[in-house]
Write a protein that holds these residues in place. Structure first.
Motif, PDB file in Angstrom:
ATOM      1  N   VAL A 135     -18.196 -17.780  -0.069  1.00 57.69           N
ATOM      2  CA  VAL A 135     -19.614 -17.476  -0.291  1.00 57.69           C
ATOM      3  C   VAL A 135     -20.282 -18.621  -1.049  1.00 57.69           C
ATOM      4  O   VAL A 135     -21.407 -19.030  -0.726  1.00 57.69           O
ATOM      5  N   GLY A 136     -19.595 -19.162  -2.051  1.00 58.40           N
ATOM      6  CA  GLY A 136     -20.142 -20.300  -2.792  1.00 58.40           C
ATOM      7  C   GLY A 136     -20.388 -21.503  -1.902  1.00 58.40           C
ATOM      8  O   GLY A 136     -21.426 -22.169  -2.010  1.00 58.40           O
ATOM      9  N   LEU A 137     -19.439 -21.783  -1.004  1.00 57.33           N
ATOM     10  CA  LEU A 137     -19.611 -22.908  -0.074  1.00 57.33           C
ATOM     11  C   LEU A 137     -20.748 -22.635   0.909  1.00 57.33           C
ATOM     12  O   LEU A 137     -21.496 -23.553   1.270  1.00 57.33           O
ATOM     13  N   LEU A 138     -20.898 -21.388   1.337  1.00 51.78           N
ATOM     14  CA  LEU A 138     -22.017 -21.039   2.231  1.00 51.78           C
ATOM     15  C   LEU A 138     -23.354 -21.243   1.525  1.00 51.78           C
ATOM     16  O   LEU A 138     -24.310 -21.756   2.123  1.00 51.78           O
ATOM     17  N   VAL A 139     -23.424 -20.853   0.263  1.00 49.42           N
ATOM     18  CA  VAL A 139     -24.655 -21.061  -0.509  1.00 49.42           C
ATOM     19  C   VAL A 139     -24.931 -22.564  -0.652  1.00 49.42           C
ATOM     20  O   VAL A 139     -26.065 -23.024  -0.470  1.00 49.42           O
ATOM     21  N   ALA A 140     -23.876 -23.342  -0.961  1.00 45.61           N
ATOM     22  CA  ALA A 140     -24.050 -24.794  -1.083  1.00 45.61           C
ATOM     23  C   ALA A 140     -24.511 -25.396   0.248  1.00 45.61           C
ATOM     24  O   ALA A 140     -25.378 -26.280   0.267  1.00 45.61           O
TER      25      ALA A 140
ATOM     26  N   ALA B  87     -13.380 -15.631   5.995  1.00 47.03           N
ATOM     27  CA  ALA B  87     -12.536 -14.990   7.007  1.00 47.03           C
ATOM     28  C   ALA B  87     -11.085 -14.902   6.537  1.00 47.03           C
ATOM     29  O   ALA B  87     -10.417 -13.874   6.735  1.00 47.03           O
ATOM     30  N   PHE B  88     -10.593 -15.959   5.883  1.00 45.51           N
ATOM     31  CA  PHE B  88      -9.214 -15.955   5.380  1.00 45.51           C
ATOM     32  C   PHE B  88      -9.038 -14.881   4.307  1.00 45.51           C
ATOM     33  O   PHE B  88      -8.071 -14.122   4.325  1.00 45.51           O
TER      34      PHE B  88
ATOM     35  N   LEU C 114     -25.751 -37.860   7.442  1.00 42.34           N
ATOM     36  CA  LEU C 114     -24.751 -37.482   6.445  1.00 42.34           C
ATOM     37  C   LEU C 114     -25.070 -36.130   5.819  1.00 42.34           C
ATOM     38  O   LEU C 114     -24.170 -35.332   5.551  1.00 42.34           O
ATOM     39  N   GLY C 115     -26.342 -35.856   5.612  1.00 45.65           N
ATOM     40  CA  GLY C 115     -26.737 -34.543   5.086  1.00 45.65           C
ATOM     41  C   GLY C 115     -26.412 -33.436   6.066  1.00 45.65           C
ATOM     42  O   GLY C 115     -25.951 -32.367   5.677  1.00 45.65           O
ATOM     43  N   ALA C 116     -26.627 -33.706   7.362  1.00 37.48           N
ATOM     44  CA  ALA C 116     -26.296 -32.705   8.378  1.00 37.48           C
ATOM     45  C   ALA C 116     -24.787 -32.484   8.452  1.00 37.48           C
ATOM     46  O   ALA C 116     -24.325 -31.336   8.554  1.00 37.48           O
ATOM     47  N   LEU C 117     -24.017 -33.575   8.385  1.00 34.98           N
ATOM     48  CA  LEU C 117     -22.552 -33.433   8.408  1.00 34.98           C
ATOM     49  C   LEU C 117     -22.063 -32.659   7.189  1.00 34.98           C
ATOM     50  O   LEU C 117     -21.178 -31.801   7.301  1.00 34.98           O
ATOM     51  N   LEU C 118     -22.629 -32.953   6.017  1.00 34.34           N
ATOM     52  CA  LEU C 118     -22.264 -32.232   4.801  1.00 34.34           C
ATOM     53  C   LEU C 118     -22.593 -30.749   4.938  1.00 34.34           C
ATOM     54  O   LEU C 118     -21.783 -29.886   4.595  1.00 34.34           O
ATOM     55  N   THR C 119     -23.775 -30.442   5.456  1.00 32.28           N
ATOM     56  CA  THR C 119     -24.190 -29.049   5.630  1.00 32.28           C
ATOM     57  C   THR C 119     -23.259 -28.305   6.568  1.00 32.28           C
ATOM     58  O   THR C 119     -22.789 -27.205   6.252  1.00 32.28           O
ATOM     59  N   VAL C 120     -22.974 -28.907   7.713  1.00 37.24           N
ATOM     60  CA  VAL C 120     -22.090 -28.258   8.690  1.00 37.24           C
ATOM     61  C   VAL C 120     -20.703 -28.053   8.102  1.00 37.24           C
ATOM     62  O   VAL C 120     -20.097 -26.979   8.254  1.00 37.24           O
ATOM     63  N   ASP C 121     -20.187 -29.063   7.395  1.00 41.22           N
ATOM     64  CA  ASP C 121     -18.862 -28.944   6.797  1.00 41.22           C
ATOM     65  C   ASP C 121     -18.822 -27.826   5.763  1.00 41.22           C
ATOM     66  O   ASP C 121     -17.889 -27.014   5.746  1.00 41.22           O
ATOM     67  N   LEU C 122     -19.816 -27.751   4.888  1.00 37.93           N
ATOM     68  CA  LEU C 122     -19.841 -26.694   3.874  1.00 37.93           C
ATOM     69  C   LEU C 122     -19.910 -25.313   4.511  1.00 37.93           C
ATOM     70  O   LEU C 122     -19.227 -24.387   4.075  1.00 37.93           O
ATOM     71  N   ILE C 123     -20.726 -25.177   5.554  1.00 41.92           N
ATOM     72  CA  ILE C 123     -20.872 -23.866   6.200  1.00 41.92           C
ATOM     73  C   ILE C 123     -19.586 -23.468   6.908  1.00 41.92           C
ATOM     74  O   ILE C 123     -19.121 -22.325   6.787  1.00 41.92           O
ATOM     75  N   PHE C 124     -18.963 -24.400   7.640  1.00 46.17           N
ATOM     76  CA  PHE C 124     -17.708 -24.072   8.318  1.00 46.17           C
ATOM     77  C   PHE C 124     -16.602 -23.747   7.314  1.00 46.17           C
ATOM     78  O   PHE C 124     -15.835 -22.805   7.510  1.00 46.17           O
ATOM     79  N   GLN C 125     -16.516 -24.523   6.242  1.00 50.33           N
ATOM     80  CA  GLN C 125     -15.514 -24.224   5.208  1.00 50.33           C
ATOM     81  C   GLN C 125     -15.778 -22.861   4.591  1.00 50.33           C
ATOM     82  O   GLN C 125     -14.846 -22.076   4.359  1.00 50.33           O
ATOM     83  N   GLY C 126     -17.041 -22.574   4.320  1.00 51.41           N
ATOM     84  CA  GLY C 126     -17.394 -21.291   3.722  1.00 51.41           C
ATOM     85  C   GLY C 126     -16.975 -20.119   4.592  1.00 51.41           C
ATOM     86  O   GLY C 126     -16.328 -19.175   4.129  1.00 51.41           O
ATOM     87  N   TRP C 127     -17.325 -20.176   5.882  1.00 55.25           N
ATOM     88  CA  TRP C 127     -16.951 -19.093   6.788  1.00 55.25           C
ATOM     89  C   TRP C 127     -15.440 -18.971   6.926  1.00 55.25           C
ATOM     90  O   TRP C 127     -14.896 -17.864   7.009  1.00 55.25           O
TER      91      TRP C 127
END
Length: 196
Positions: free
Chosen positions: A29-34, A179-180, A162-175
């Motif tokens: 959830v924290g990573l999704l917020v970030a 899920a885990f 780079l901002g888009a890559l960071l955003t996508v990475d944070l959202i994928f990590q968050g989900w």
């Protein structure tokens, strides 16, 4: 005896991990917020990424300079010192003009994506006799396409990439962490419901 002991140790670790499912969900959830915060302004996220990269390069340069002083032989010391100076200069340039650095980093990313896509496409067609080769080739086409889009829209894309890559990475990590964690929770609940 060793197998039994290691399997008991693994089972204990698995139970310990399952007991921490809430922490994984909270981290997710924290990573999704970030990721959500990063997505609000991709330009600022890009600049933050560049500053972070510059800071890590500066740390790397300092470590290499320290290593240069502890190395034996003047050639080795000179090589490490020169490498440290290059790292420090690159870091200083990135901090001095992060926008220019973001533009050039995006160019490098685009070129590397095209090269990676071509290699995967070649590898997929080379292994046509094997089942599933089409997926490797398709991933190569996708990567090649993304690289071409980056180069086609360069230099403007450099301000956001780079901002888009960071955003996508944070959202994928968050989900994935959410899920885990929920998967661990479901496993705990299923083991409690299972008859002994």
């Amino acid at each position: 005896m060793l197998t039994v002991a290691s399997s008991v140790g693994f089972a204990g670790s698995a139970r310990h991990l399952e007991g921490r499912w809430g922490w994984f969900v909270a981290l997710g959830v924290g990573l999704l917020v970030a990721g959500g915060i990063a997505s609000v302004n991709l330009f600022l996220s890009t600049l933050a990424s560049i500053i972070y990269i510059a800071a890590m390069m500066l740390v790397g340069g300092i470590m290499q300079m320290l290593h240069a002083f502890t190395s034996h032989g003047w050639k080795r010391r000179a090589l490490y010192a020169l490498s440290a100076i290059f790292y420090a200069v690159a870091s200083a340039i990135m901090v001095y003009d992060p926008i220019l650095a973001a533009v050039w980093v995006s160019l490098v990313i685009g070129v590397l994506l095209i090269a990676s896509g071509l290699i995967r496409l070649f590898a997929g067609f080379r292994d046509r006799s094997r089942k599933g080769w089409i997926w490797i080739a398709a991933s190569g086409v996708l990567t090649l396409t993304v690289g071409a889009i980056v180069l086609w829209t360069w230099p403007v894309v450099g301000l956001l990439l780079l901002g888009a890559l960071l955003t996508v990475d944070l959202i994928f990590q968050g989900w994935s962490y959410v899920a885990f964690g929920l998967g661990l929770r479901a496993k705990i609940q299923n083991s409690k419901l299972r008859p002994v």
